[in-house]
Structures are given as C-alpha cells and as structure tokens.
Scaffold this motif. Structure first.
Motif, PDB file in Angstrom:
ATOM      1  N   MET A  12       0.829  -1.206   0.000  1.00  0.00           N
ATOM      2  CA  MET A  12       0.000   0.000   0.000  1.00  0.00           C
ATOM      3  C   MET A  12       0.860   1.253   0.000  1.00  0.00           C
ATOM      4  O   MET A  12       0.618   2.198  -0.743  1.00  0.00           O
ATOM      5  CB  MET A  12      -0.911   0.024   1.225  1.00  0.00           C
ATOM      6  N   PHE A  13       1.913   1.286   0.843  1.00  0.00           N
ATOM      7  CA  PHE A  13       2.759   2.476   0.888  1.00  0.00           C
ATOM      8  C   PHE A  13       3.496   2.679  -0.428  1.00  0.00           C
ATOM      9  O   PHE A  13       3.791   3.805  -0.825  1.00  0.00           O
ATOM     10  CB  PHE A  13       3.744   2.385   2.055  1.00  0.00           C
ATOM     11  N   GLY A  14       3.781   1.557  -1.126  1.00  0.00           N
ATOM     12  CA  GLY A  14       4.358   1.718  -2.449  1.00  0.00           C
ATOM     13  C   GLY A  14       3.401   2.455  -3.358  1.00  0.00           C
ATOM     14  O   GLY A  14       3.802   3.311  -4.147  1.00  0.00           O
ATOM     15  N   GLY A  15       2.115   2.138  -3.255  1.00  0.00           N
ATOM     16  CA  GLY A  15       1.107   2.838  -4.059  1.00  0.00           C
ATOM     17  C   GLY A  15       1.044   4.298  -3.691  1.00  0.00           C
ATOM     18  O   GLY A  15       0.890   5.162  -4.546  1.00  0.00           O
ATOM     19  N   LEU A  16       1.153   4.608  -2.414  1.00  0.00           N
ATOM     20  CA  LEU A  16       1.035   5.992  -1.964  1.00  0.00           C
ATOM     21  C   LEU A  16       2.203   6.849  -2.427  1.00  0.00           C
ATOM     22  O   LEU A  16       2.106   8.068  -2.473  1.00  0.00           O
ATOM     23  CB  LEU A  16       0.951   6.037  -0.438  1.00  0.00           C
ATOM     24  N   THR A  17       3.282   6.228  -2.781  1.00  0.00           N
ATOM     25  CA  THR A  17       4.463   7.021  -3.135  1.00  0.00           C
ATOM     26  C   THR A  17       4.745   7.030  -4.624  1.00  0.00           C
ATOM     27  O   THR A  17       5.842   7.323  -5.056  1.00  0.00           O
ATOM     28  CB  THR A  17       5.700   6.494  -2.384  1.00  0.00           C
ATOM     29  N   GLY A  18       3.738   6.673  -5.449  1.00  0.00           N
ATOM     30  CA  GLY A  18       3.977   6.908  -6.864  1.00  0.00           C
ATOM     31  C   GLY A  18       3.356   5.933  -7.830  1.00  0.00           C
ATOM     32  O   GLY A  18       3.403   6.169  -9.034  1.00  0.00           O
ATOM     33  N   LEU A  19       2.778   4.820  -7.418  1.00  0.00           N
ATOM     34  CA  LEU A  19       2.193   3.866  -8.346  1.00  0.00           C
ATOM     35  C   LEU A  19       1.013   4.496  -9.073  1.00  0.00           C
ATOM     36  O   LEU A  19       0.182   5.157  -8.482  1.00  0.00           O
ATOM     37  CB  LEU A  19       1.722   2.621  -7.580  1.00  0.00           C
ATOM     38  N   GLU A  58     -19.944  13.440  -6.287  1.00  0.00           N
ATOM     39  CA  GLU A  58     -18.656  13.177  -6.913  1.00  0.00           C
ATOM     40  C   GLU A  58     -17.579  14.009  -6.231  1.00  0.00           C
ATOM     41  O   GLU A  58     -17.770  15.206  -5.987  1.00  0.00           O
ATOM     42  CB  GLU A  58     -18.697  13.513  -8.412  1.00  0.00           C
ATOM     43  N   VAL A  59     -16.461  13.381  -5.919  1.00  0.00           N
ATOM     44  CA  VAL A  59     -15.357  14.052  -5.241  1.00  0.00           C
ATOM     45  C   VAL A  59     -14.083  13.850  -6.053  1.00  0.00           C
ATOM     46  O   VAL A  59     -13.806  12.754  -6.526  1.00  0.00           O
ATOM     47  CB  VAL A  59     -15.165  13.505  -3.809  1.00  0.00           C
ATOM     48  N   PHE A  60     -13.346  14.939  -6.246  1.00  0.00           N
ATOM     49  CA  PHE A  60     -12.077  14.872  -6.962  1.00  0.00           C
ATOM     50  C   PHE A  60     -10.989  15.478  -6.075  1.00  0.00           C
ATOM     51  O   PHE A  60     -11.019  16.672  -5.788  1.00  0.00           O
ATOM     52  CB  PHE A  60     -12.165  15.637  -8.284  1.00  0.00           C
ATOM     53  N   VAL A  61     -10.076  14.644  -5.624  1.00  0.00           N
ATOM     54  CA  VAL A  61      -8.973  15.091  -4.779  1.00  0.00           C
ATOM     55  C   VAL A  61      -7.686  15.022  -5.590  1.00  0.00           C
ATOM     56  O   VAL A  61      -7.392  14.010  -6.236  1.00  0.00           O
ATOM     57  CB  VAL A  61      -8.843  14.218  -3.515  1.00  0.00           C
ATOM     58  N   ARG A  62      -6.922  16.098  -5.554  1.00  0.00           N
ATOM     59  CA  ARG A  62      -5.653  16.142  -6.279  1.00  0.00           C
ATOM     60  C   ARG A  62      -4.508  16.121  -5.272  1.00  0.00           C
ATOM     61  O   ARG A  62      -4.447  16.966  -4.369  1.00  0.00           O
ATOM     62  CB  ARG A  62      -5.582  17.419  -7.119  1.00  0.00           C
ATOM     63  N   CYS A  63      -3.627  15.133  -5.411  1.00  0.00           N
ATOM     64  CA  CYS A  63      -2.460  15.034  -4.529  1.00  0.00           C
ATOM     65  C   CYS A  63      -1.316  14.407  -5.323  1.00  0.00           C
ATOM     66  O   CYS A  63      -1.271  13.184  -5.512  1.00  0.00           O
ATOM     67  CB  CYS A  63      -2.786  14.185  -3.305  1.00  0.00           C
ATOM     68  N   TYR A  64      -0.433  15.254  -5.805  1.00  0.00           N
ATOM     69  CA  TYR A  64       0.675  14.734  -6.604  1.00  0.00           C
ATOM     70  C   TYR A  64       1.976  15.440  -6.220  1.00  0.00           C
ATOM     71  O   TYR A  64       2.002  16.674  -6.145  1.00  0.00           O
ATOM     72  CB  TYR A  64       0.402  14.932  -8.099  1.00  0.00           C
ATOM     73  N   PRO A  65       3.039  14.705  -5.965  1.00  0.00           N
ATOM     74  CA  PRO A  65       3.065  13.231  -5.898  1.00  0.00           C
ATOM     75  C   PRO A  65       2.390  12.733  -4.618  1.00  0.00           C
ATOM     76  O   PRO A  65       2.240  13.484  -3.657  1.00  0.00           O
ATOM     77  CB  PRO A  65       4.548  12.915  -5.903  1.00  0.00           C
ATOM     78  N   SER A  66       2.039  11.456  -4.605  1.00  0.00           N
ATOM     79  CA  SER A  66       1.324  10.896  -3.463  1.00  0.00           C
ATOM     80  C   SER A  66       2.137  10.913  -2.179  1.00  0.00           C
ATOM     81  O   SER A  66       1.576  10.787  -1.093  1.00  0.00           O
ATOM     82  CB  SER A  66       0.881   9.459  -3.757  1.00  0.00           C
ATOM     83  N   SER A  67       3.435  11.065  -2.289  1.00  0.00           N
ATOM     84  CA  SER A  67       4.261  11.114  -1.082  1.00  0.00           C
ATOM     85  C   SER A  67       3.848  12.281  -0.181  1.00  0.00           C
ATOM     86  O   SER A  67       4.044  12.228   1.038  1.00  0.00           O
ATOM     87  CB  SER A  67       5.738  11.242  -1.456  1.00  0.00           C
ATOM     88  N   LYS A  68       3.242  13.329  -0.764  1.00  0.00           N
ATOM     89  CA  LYS A  68       2.767  14.465   0.042  1.00  0.00           C
ATOM     90  C   LYS A  68       1.670  14.041   0.998  1.00  0.00           C
ATOM     91  O   LYS A  68       1.481  14.646   2.051  1.00  0.00           O
ATOM     92  CB  LYS A  68       2.259  15.587  -0.874  1.00  0.00           C
ATOM     93  N   LEU A  69       0.939  12.994   0.608  1.00  0.00           N
ATOM     94  CA  LEU A  69      -0.144  12.510   1.464  1.00  0.00           C
ATOM     95  C   LEU A  69       0.387  12.014   2.800  1.00  0.00           C
ATOM     96  O   LEU A  69      -0.293  12.121   3.830  1.00  0.00           O
ATOM     97  CB  LEU A  69      -0.913  11.399   0.752  1.00  0.00           C
ATOM     98  N   LEU A  70       1.610  11.491   2.817  1.00  0.00           N
ATOM     99  CA  LEU A  70       2.200  11.002   4.062  1.00  0.00           C
ATOM    100  C   LEU A  70       2.365  12.127   5.083  1.00  0.00           C
ATOM    101  O   LEU A  70       2.336  11.909   6.290  1.00  0.00           O
ATOM    102  CB  LEU A  70       3.547  10.343   3.779  1.00  0.00           C
TER     103      LEU A  70
END
Length: 264
Positions: free
Chosen positions: A1-8, A40-52
């Motif tokens: 999962m964390f691999g997905g959060l950081t860029g997959l 409908e919800v659209f969340v923008r977070c790029y790159p996903s590493s920012k989510l951490l």
C-alpha cells in the motif's frame, strides 16, 4: 500500500493515492446528507508522497439531488478548495479529517419545488404557526395566528411571488399575496425586502386585514432565513451573491470548513 502511496499509477495515469483519497472522501461526504442522488469528489495530490505529510493540492465536490437535515432539498451543491492539510491516519481508517480549518469556493442551487417543500419542514413551520405577535393578535381579537399554504414562485431579477393563507383562529381565513425582493445581508442572511402587496384576488371585506397580515408575514420571512440555522456541523456557508434563474435560486459564496461533519 505504501508503495502505491508514493507513486504507483494505474494504466490511465491516475495516481493510486488520489484514487484512494477520492474513494474515502466520497464515502465521507455522502454521509453528510440525508439523501443524495449523486456525489462526486475529486482530490488532487501529486506526488502521493505528500499525502504522508497530510498535504493535498485541491479538493472538489459536486452533488445533485441532496437532502440536508431530512427536509431541505438542494438541487446542486459544489465546493472547491486549494491546498488542504488532512490527517493521514484518518484516511487509512477510511475517514477524512482535517488538520486545520479551510475555506472553499461554494455554489448552491435550490429549485422552486425544493423551496416550497421546505415550508413543510418543522424547523420552518414552527416559525409560522400559532404566533402571538402583538401586530397579529390585534387583527385576530387576541388569538394566535398561523400562516399556512405558503407557496413561492421565482421571478426574474431576484423577485419572489409569495402566496399564503392566514388563519386567525376565529373561523376566518385570509388570503395573502405579494412580491418581494430577496438579497443577502451580512453574508449569511437572506433578506425579504420591498414587499408589494397584491389585493386583486382578496374579498373586499378582507383587503385591509390582508394588507396588514402580508406586511407582518414579509417581516417574519425577512428574519427567518439565517444560514447559521441550517449549517452542517463544522461547516458554515457565507454568501457573496444570489440570483433567480428560471425555476432555480442560485447562491454563490464560500464555505468555512472547520471539520468534516460526521452526519447530516
């Protein structure tokens, strides 16, 4: 999962972290409403590493066929934020929580049908039934007065056609009809101003009392629609403008979001 959060990313190029956020946010927002046709919800977070670190770039929600507090129908609602700080741990548990308050650009569209349905809500009816204001009891011989069968028709240029009946609680029912201009005061209150009383359809013997009762009803409505009474817990709407467009009443402004409410 964390691999997905950081860029997959998936084959369509959608970031895995964004997809997870969209799913969690959609589930959270949908529960704010008693009923919803679509959310409908659209969340923008790029790159996903920012989510951490709990940072997302933007958040946008659009909904149709919504019902707030069981009685208040909203045809459409949308809001959009810039960067938002969220609790990453809450996302992992399937919820969405803010780390700090934020503001969102907002638009709310009410239909004429939904506005008229709202006059049957208990929160509204209790402000129209069995009233003992001196201006009313002077007209009814001391009896409490009730305003019933309130109907609103949206007119161009922010005008409303309002019809109702006044029950004087003495066996007399008085028809009322008027047009008013609606506006915004202090960014949170909808005002009903410049009432034009219409007496053409009122029996001659009731015209004077209909005139007086209509003026009182306009004053009651002018003090009724304060958005703070209808806010979702943790969310305050503030208005910049309103306009009538056909059978729709369109509000635009912003939402002050302190926290994501748990329910409607």
């Amino acid at each position: 999962m964390f691999g997905g959060l950081t860029g997959l990313t998936d084959p369509k190029g959608t970031d895995w972290g964004e997809r997870m956020l969209n799913t969690v946010a959609s589930q959270t927002i949908r529960h704010l409403f008693t009923q919803s046709e679509s959310v409908e919800v659209f969340v923008r977070c790029y790159p996903s590493s920012k989510l951490l670190q709990g940072s997302i770039d933007s958040f946008k929600m659009s909904g149709r066929g919504l019902v707030i507090r069981r009685d208040f129908a909203v045809e459409e609602m949308s809001f959009e934020t810039d960067a938002v700080a969220i609790d990453f741990g809450s996302v992992l548990s399937g919820k969405l929580s803010l780390k700090q308050s934020t503001q969102a650009i907002a638009q709310v569209i009410l239909s004429e049908v939904g506005i008229n349905q709202a006059f049957n809500a208990e929160l509204v009816k209790k402000r129209l039934l069995n009233l003992s204001l001196p201006a009313l009891t002077e007209l009814s011989g001391g009896n409490p007065v009730s305003f019933t069968e309130v109907q609103v028709q949206l007119l161009p240029e922010n005008r409303l056609q309002i019809s109702a009946k006044a029950d004087l609680n003495n066996g007399e029912i008085v028809p009322l009809s008027m047009t008013v201009t609606i506006g915004i005061e202090r960014r949170r209150r909808v005002s009903f101003k410049d009432p034009k009383i219409e007496l053409d359809g009122v029996p001659e013997a009731q015209k004077e009392v209909s005139q007086s009762l209509s003026v009182v009803l306009a004053e009651i409505l002018d003090n009724m629609v304060d958005l703070d009474r209808f806010d979702l817990d943790g969310v305050k709407m503030r208005l910049n403008r309103l306009e009538t467009e056909g059978q729709k009443l369109i509000f635009s402004g912003y939402a002050e979001i302190e926290r994501i409410p748990s329910s409607a």
